[in-house]
Design an enzyme around this catalytic site. Structure first.
Site, PDB file in Angstrom:
ATOM      1  N   GLU A  44     -10.634   2.870   7.075  1.00 44.69           N
ATOM      2  CA  GLU A  44     -11.109   2.155   5.885  1.00 44.69           C
ATOM      3  C   GLU A  44     -12.257   2.891   5.187  1.00 44.69           C
ATOM      4  O   GLU A  44     -12.413   2.782   3.985  1.00 44.69           O
ATOM      5  CB  GLU A  44     -11.593   0.751   6.271  1.00 44.69           C
ATOM      6  CG  GLU A  44     -10.535  -0.159   6.858  1.00 44.69           C
ATOM      7  CD  GLU A  44      -9.564  -0.712   5.838  1.00 44.69           C
ATOM      8  OE1 GLU A  44      -9.875  -0.695   4.621  1.00 44.69           O
ATOM      9  OE2 GLU A  44      -8.485  -1.155   6.255  1.00 44.69           O
ATOM     10  N   CYS A  53     -10.005  -0.853  -4.541  1.00 47.34           N
ATOM     11  CA  CYS A  53      -9.153  -0.185  -3.549  1.00 47.34           C
ATOM     12  C   CYS A  53      -7.788   0.137  -4.159  1.00 47.34           C
ATOM     13  O   CYS A  53      -7.481  -0.313  -5.270  1.00 47.34           O
ATOM     14  CB  CYS A  53      -9.006  -1.069  -2.305  1.00 47.34           C
ATOM     15  SG  CYS A  53      -7.893  -2.470  -2.522  1.00 47.34           S
TER      16      CYS A  53
END
Length: 175
Positions: A44, A53
């Site tokens: 991540e 994202c």
């Protein structure tokens, strides 16, 4: 260091995954082991400032999408608290829908990682979870389901290929 700060400023201020893992492990609330936390954290990455994202969601910290506010930077303590909450949510899902309490720490940590990434609503309906519910005889087959989860829409993402391979290995190490 100045070069790193310039680079970080362009992409959002980075933070140390290792420092956040240490805070979360020290709190002692999560079951996910250090290997699992490293897998999730490294996949991540850690950012203090909000960013959008690949799925188009405002995100900060280590994959946190809850209560993110544009323009608000977070401290290590805030990032760790958010991440711990998100890990605990994924762990509850694994325990509830994938026989989590009966899984070894490595297998549990791998299943928590994919759940953290994909989300409980999707995972609880998956073949992977069904195989874990079927019991120990099906768990190796369940671990071998990880490589199927590498798509964003119809596109295979290299980062997901790498992550799922690491999750599969961690899962199998627990058998």
């Amino acid at each position: 260091m100045a070069q790193l700060n310039k680079k970080a400023g362009a992409a959002g201020a980075v933070c140390s995954v290792g420092a956040i893992i240490a805070i979360v492990l020290n709190a002692g609330h999560v079951r996910t082991n250090e290997r699992g936390l490293e897998l999730i954290g490294n996949a991540e990455s850690c950012r203090r400032d909000p960013y959008v994202c690949p799925a188009g969601v405002l995100t900060d910290g280590i994959g946190n999408t809850h209560g993110v506010k544009a323009g608000v930077s977070k401290t290590d303590a805030q990032i760790a608290a958010d991440w711990e909450k998100n890990i605990l949510d994924a762990e509850r899902c694994v325990n509830t829908y994938a026989n989590g309490k009966k899984l070894s720490d490595n297998t549990f940590s791998a299943v928590t990682s994919i759940t953290f990434n994909v989300g409980c609503p999707t995972m609880k309906q998956s073949t992977l979870y069904a195989m874990f519910r079927d019991g120990p005889a099906a768990w190796q087959s369940a671990c071998n389901q990880f490589p199927r989860w590498v798509y964003a829409g119809k596109t295979i993402l290299p980062g997901l290929v790498k992550r799922r391979d690491a999750e599969r290995k961690l899962c199998l190490d627990g058998l």
